[in-house]
Structures are given as C-alpha cells and as structure tokens.
Design a protein around this motif. Sequence first.
Motif, PDB file in Angstrom:
ATOM      1  N   PRO A 137       0.825  -1.216   0.000  1.00  0.00           N
ATOM      2  CA  PRO A 137       0.000   0.000   0.000  1.00  0.00           C
ATOM      3  C   PRO A 137       0.861   1.269   0.000  1.00  0.00           C
ATOM      4  CG  PRO A 137      -0.606  -1.507   1.811  1.00  0.00           C
ATOM      5  CD  PRO A 137       0.715  -1.952   1.273  1.00  0.00           C
ATOM      6  N   GLY A 138       0.283   2.332  -0.571  1.00  0.00           N
ATOM      7  CA  GLY A 138       0.835   3.674  -0.358  1.00  0.00           C
ATOM      8  C   GLY A 138       0.304   4.177   0.981  1.00  0.00           C
ATOM      9  N   VAL A 139       0.231   5.499   1.151  1.00  0.00           N
ATOM     10  CA  VAL A 139      -0.251   6.025   2.438  1.00  0.00           C
ATOM     11  C   VAL A 139      -1.765   5.832   2.532  1.00  0.00           C
ATOM     12  CG1 VAL A 139      -0.471   8.077   3.895  1.00  0.00           C
ATOM     13  CG2 VAL A 139       1.624   7.694   2.572  1.00  0.00           C
ATOM     14  N   VAL A 140      -2.174   5.181   3.620  1.00  0.00           N
ATOM     15  CA  VAL A 140      -3.593   4.860   3.840  1.00  0.00           C
ATOM     16  C   VAL A 140      -4.052   5.554   5.121  1.00  0.00           C
ATOM     17  CG1 VAL A 140      -5.259   2.984   4.145  1.00  0.00           C
ATOM     18  CG2 VAL A 140      -3.238   2.629   2.706  1.00  0.00           C
ATOM     19  N   ASP A 141      -5.287   5.981   5.117  1.00  0.00           N
ATOM     20  CA  ASP A 141      -5.866   6.732   6.229  1.00  0.00           C
ATOM     21  C   ASP A 141      -6.190   5.801   7.406  1.00  0.00           C
ATOM     22  OD1 ASP A 141      -7.103   8.616   7.716  1.00  0.00           O
ATOM     23  OD2 ASP A 141      -8.873   8.822   6.437  1.00  0.00           O
ATOM     24  N   THR A 142      -5.208   5.599   8.294  1.00  0.00           N
ATOM     25  CA  THR A 142      -5.410   4.733   9.474  1.00  0.00           C
ATOM     26  C   THR A 142      -4.714   5.385  10.670  1.00  0.00           C
ATOM     27  OG1 THR A 142      -3.351   3.495   9.220  1.00  0.00           O
ATOM     28  CG2 THR A 142      -5.245   2.654   7.997  1.00  0.00           C
ATOM     29  N   ASP A 143      -4.828   4.731  11.829  1.00  0.00           N
ATOM     30  CA  ASP A 143      -4.134   5.243  13.024  1.00  0.00           C
ATOM     31  C   ASP A 143      -2.633   5.374  12.783  1.00  0.00           C
ATOM     32  OD1 ASP A 143      -6.539   5.252  14.293  1.00  0.00           O
ATOM     33  OD2 ASP A 143      -6.190   3.429  15.470  1.00  0.00           O
ATOM     34  N   MET A 144      -2.089   4.467  11.974  1.00  0.00           N
ATOM     35  CA  MET A 144      -0.640   4.467  11.737  1.00  0.00           C
ATOM     36  C   MET A 144      -0.161   5.766  11.098  1.00  0.00           C
ATOM     37  SD  MET A 144       1.593   1.698   9.585  1.00  0.00           S
ATOM     38  CE  MET A 144       1.659   0.425  10.817  1.00  0.00           C
ATOM     39  N   THR A 145      -0.980   6.335  10.231  1.00  0.00           N
ATOM     40  CA  THR A 145      -0.523   7.524   9.485  1.00  0.00           C
ATOM     41  C   THR A 145      -1.031   8.837  10.088  1.00  0.00           C
ATOM     42  OG1 THR A 145      -2.385   7.197   7.965  1.00  0.00           O
ATOM     43  CG2 THR A 145      -0.255   6.322   7.286  1.00  0.00           C
ATOM     44  N   LYS A 146      -1.822   8.752  11.161  1.00  0.00           N
ATOM     45  CA  LYS A 146      -2.354   9.977  11.795  1.00  0.00           C
ATOM     46  C   LYS A 146      -1.257  10.998  12.127  1.00  0.00           C
ATOM     47  CE  LYS A 146      -6.905   9.256  13.687  1.00  0.00           C
ATOM     48  NZ  LYS A 146      -7.331   7.859  13.551  1.00  0.00           N
ATOM     49  N   PRO A 147      -0.108  10.555  12.665  1.00  0.00           N
ATOM     50  CA  PRO A 147       0.927  11.548  13.002  1.00  0.00           C
ATOM     51  C   PRO A 147       1.409  12.368  11.807  1.00  0.00           C
ATOM     52  CG  PRO A 147       1.457   9.396  13.944  1.00  0.00           C
ATOM     53  CD  PRO A 147       0.278   9.189  13.053  1.00  0.00           C
ATOM     54  N   PHE A 148       1.220  11.840  10.588  1.00  0.00           N
ATOM     55  CA  PHE A 148       1.690  12.561   9.396  1.00  0.00           C
ATOM     56  C   PHE A 148       0.580  13.365   8.732  1.00  0.00           C
ATOM     57  CE2 PHE A 148       3.850   8.449   9.786  1.00  0.00           C
ATOM     58  CZ  PHE A 148       5.086   8.930  10.188  1.00  0.00           C
ATOM     59  N   LEU A 149      -0.611  13.321   9.322  1.00  0.00           N
ATOM     60  CA  LEU A 149      -1.770  13.965   8.689  1.00  0.00           C
ATOM     61  C   LEU A 149      -2.460  14.917   9.662  1.00  0.00           C
ATOM     62  CD1 LEU A 149      -3.166  10.692   7.034  1.00  0.00           C
ATOM     63  CD2 LEU A 149      -1.956  12.528   5.862  1.00  0.00           C
ATOM     64  N   LYS A 150      -1.644  15.592  10.474  1.00  0.00           N
ATOM     65  CA  LYS A 150      -2.225  16.418  11.546  1.00  0.00           C
ATOM     66  C   LYS A 150      -2.841  17.711  11.017  1.00  0.00           C
ATOM     67  CE  LYS A 150       0.483  14.941  15.508  1.00  0.00           C
ATOM     68  NZ  LYS A 150       1.902  14.936  15.850  1.00  0.00           N
ATOM     69  N   THR A 151      -2.194  18.347  10.066  1.00  0.00           N
ATOM     70  CA  THR A 151      -2.673  19.657   9.592  1.00  0.00           C
ATOM     71  C   THR A 151      -3.199  19.535   8.162  1.00  0.00           C
ATOM     72  OG1 THR A 151      -0.582  20.270   8.592  1.00  0.00           O
ATOM     73  CG2 THR A 151      -0.840  20.770  10.947  1.00  0.00           C
ATOM     74  N   GLN A 152      -3.896  20.570   7.733  1.00  0.00           N
ATOM     75  CA  GLN A 152      -4.389  20.604   6.352  1.00  0.00           C
ATOM     76  C   GLN A 152      -3.215  20.538   5.366  1.00  0.00           C
ATOM     77  OE1 GLN A 152      -7.494  20.132   5.732  1.00  0.00           O
ATOM     78  NE2 GLN A 152      -7.147  20.207   3.519  1.00  0.00           N
ATOM     79  N   ASN A 153      -2.113  21.218   5.740  1.00  0.00           N
ATOM     80  CA  ASN A 153      -0.910  21.196   4.895  1.00  0.00           C
ATOM     81  C   ASN A 153      -0.342  19.789   4.764  1.00  0.00           C
ATOM     82  OD1 ASN A 153      -0.818  23.805   4.173  1.00  0.00           O
ATOM     83  ND2 ASN A 153       0.848  24.402   5.572  1.00  0.00           N
ATOM     84  N   ASP A 154      -0.293  19.078   5.911  1.00  0.00           N
ATOM     85  CA  ASP A 154       0.199  17.690   5.886  1.00  0.00           C
ATOM     86  C   ASP A 154      -0.659  16.866   4.925  1.00  0.00           C
ATOM     87  OD1 ASP A 154       1.931  18.293   7.946  1.00  0.00           O
ATOM     88  OD2 ASP A 154       0.708  17.357   9.514  1.00  0.00           O
ATOM     89  N   LYS A 155      -1.982  17.048   5.058  1.00  0.00           N
ATOM     90  CA  LYS A 155      -2.907  16.236   4.257  1.00  0.00           C
ATOM     91  C   LYS A 155      -2.715  16.529   2.765  1.00  0.00           C
ATOM     92  CE  LYS A 155      -6.335  15.668   7.839  1.00  0.00           C
ATOM     93  NZ  LYS A 155      -7.272  16.405   8.603  1.00  0.00           N
ATOM     94  N   GLU A 156      -2.608  17.822   2.455  1.00  0.00           N
ATOM     95  CA  GLU A 156      -2.439  18.189   1.033  1.00  0.00           C
ATOM     96  C   GLU A 156      -1.120  17.645   0.495  1.00  0.00           C
ATOM     97  OE1 GLU A 156      -3.057  22.422   0.561  1.00  0.00           O
ATOM     98  OE2 GLU A 156      -5.116  22.189   1.322  1.00  0.00           O
ATOM     99  N   PHE A 157      -0.075  17.730   1.326  1.00  0.00           N
ATOM    100  CA  PHE A 157       1.231  17.208   0.902  1.00  0.00           C
ATOM    101  C   PHE A 157       1.119  15.715   0.580  1.00  0.00           C
ATOM    102  CE2 PHE A 157       5.091  14.896   2.076  1.00  0.00           C
ATOM    103  CZ  PHE A 157       6.001  15.446   1.195  1.00  0.00           C
ATOM    104  N   MET A 158       0.502  14.962   1.514  1.00  0.00           N
ATOM    105  CA  MET A 158       0.388  13.508   1.333  1.00  0.00           C
ATOM    106  C   MET A 158      -0.493  13.173   0.130  1.00  0.00           C
ATOM    107  SD  MET A 158       2.148  11.510   3.042  1.00  0.00           S
ATOM    108  CE  MET A 158       3.086  11.417   4.546  1.00  0.00           C
TER     109      MET A 158
END
Length: 247
Positions: free
Chosen positions: A182-203
């Motif tokens: 898998p690439g980056v998947v929306d789970t507890d594991m990736t929450k630390p990398f998806l904290k802000t709107q900027n993080d989400k857009e980057f990912m």
Amino acid sequence: MKFVDKVALVTGGSRGIGLATAKMLSENGATVIITGKDSKRLEKVSSEISNCIGIAGDIRNTNDVKNIVKKTIEKFGRLDILVNNAGIFPQIKQLHEIEEEEWNEVLDVNLTGQFRFTKEAIPHLQKTSGSIINISSDAGLKAYQGFNADAYSASKAALIILTKCWALEYAKDKIRVNCICPGVVDTDMTKPFLKTQNDKEFMDNEHPLGRIGQPEEVAKAIIYFASDDASWTTGAVLAVDGGQSTK
Ligand SMILES: NC(=O)c1ccc[n+]([C@@H]2O[C@H](COP(=O)([O-])OP(=O)(O)OC[C@H]3O[C@@H](n4cnc5c(N)ncnc54)[C@H](OP(=O)(O)O)[C@@H]3O)[C@@H](O)[C@H]2O)c1
C-alpha cells in the motif's frame, strides 16, 4: 459469497487495514479471527462483525502466536487464509540516529512476527491448500527522500522477497502466497503525518491519483488474492498506492 466454509486469520485485525479486511471477509461468508495486543478493542470490534472472534496476543511472543493458531484450529478445525497484516511504523530518523533497540523492535513485529505466524499456519494451510497475503508497503519498493524509516523499509522489503520464497516453496502444496504494497492509507498508523491541512495536502499530492487511500481499497485487493479469483496467482507483488511507487 467467495469464502463460505473458509476460515481466515487476520493479524492486526483490530484497526485500519486489518479491520476493513476482516469485515470484507466476513461479508463474503468467511469465519474470521482477528488478532492484536489490545484485548478490549478486539472484543468490541469482533462483536460488531458476523462470525468473527478476537484472540489477543503479541506478535513478538512466539507462545502467543502458537496459542492463537492453536485456538483457531481447536475452535474451527481448519485454516484457509492467513493475512500477515500486523505492523508498526517507527519515528522517522536517519540511520545514524536509530537505536539498536528501536531497530530490533520494528523487525521483531513487522518481519519476525510474520515469520512466526506463517510458520505456525503452514501445516494447517497445507491441509486446505490455503492462501497467505503479506502486507508490505511502498516503503519496501522504493526510498523516499527525507522520509525514510530504515527498519520499516527493511522489514517491508524483506516481506516482498519472502513472499516469493514462500510461494515457490509451498506451490507443491497448492498454497498461494501474494503480497500487497500500500501507499499512504488513512489509518491510526498515518495519523501523526496527517495532523494539519498542509500535511494532508502534501500527502495527497505525493500520490499521482491525488489522494491517500482508504483501508477498504487495500482490503479489496486482499480479498482478491485470498479468493479463487486469484487461483493461478502466486508470488505476486501488487502496489495498491494511487500510483505512488511509479514515481
Ligand atoms: N497505513 C498505511 O499508510 C500503510 C501503508 C503501507 C503499509 N501499511 C501496512 O499495513 C499494515 C496495517 O497497517 P494499518 O495502517 O492498518 O495499522 P494500524 O491501524 O496501526 O493497525 C495496526 C494493527 O497491528 C496490530 N499490532 C501492532 N503491533 C502489534 C504487536 N506487537 N502484536 C500484535 N498486534 C500488533 C495492532 O493491534 P494492537 O494495537 O492491539 O496491538 C493493530 O491491529 C501494517 O503492516 C502496515 O505496515 C500501512
């Protein structure tokens, strides 16, 4: 109903990709065993899925793994599908910053843990001509500038070659062994990398299809490999990653 009369064991089935897979297996007729360390969570989650039980245990502990497979056979009499999914993602550090203890823990869970479950499951899968699905990662396929967790990448790359070794070794028993990255998947594991709107857009932008994945999108690929639809497929490595590994 692809899995009527089939028994499936999903390691790390209490959350994320494992949980989505357990639900889909159950919806398709399988009896499902989910594992994880947190027994309370397993109890709650398994009670919400038809024909599903949770058995708690730490994948780092050989006796726990043996106990999970033993209880599965005692209760259901067979094993048809093993999804080697449980995993952890460490802090992102450069190699010279990683303590040996951190390195060993990641390998213990993500790699030796899969060895432990597979070793225990093989004698039962030989009886059913069963199927193993290893959950690796894009991180096992390529390096990421400034975003590597070396022990994680090492564990996931190892799982790719083990998929091919086990596929070859157990083809004589008609056991199929396949792997999903898998690439980056929306789970507890990736929450630390998806904290802000900027993080989400980057990912999102890291993935050519313009977004990160959902656990169900990976689960659908697992279901394919587990089913007779993939009856002539073994040793395969499938990226389910919005195109990320093509870059
Ligand atoms: N999410 C992503 O972006 C992504 C991308 C590529 C690959 N993957 C891989 O996909 C798999 C699932 O990831 P996910 O994102 O769904 O993870 P997650 O939401 O963090 O869930 C991890 C699961 O593994 C279990 N687990 C962790 N350590 C364990 C241990 N020592 N013993 C037993 N169970 C343990 C957890 O249960 P407890 O908490 O109860 O222990 C949980 O059920 C992992 O192998 C991961 O590396 C994920």
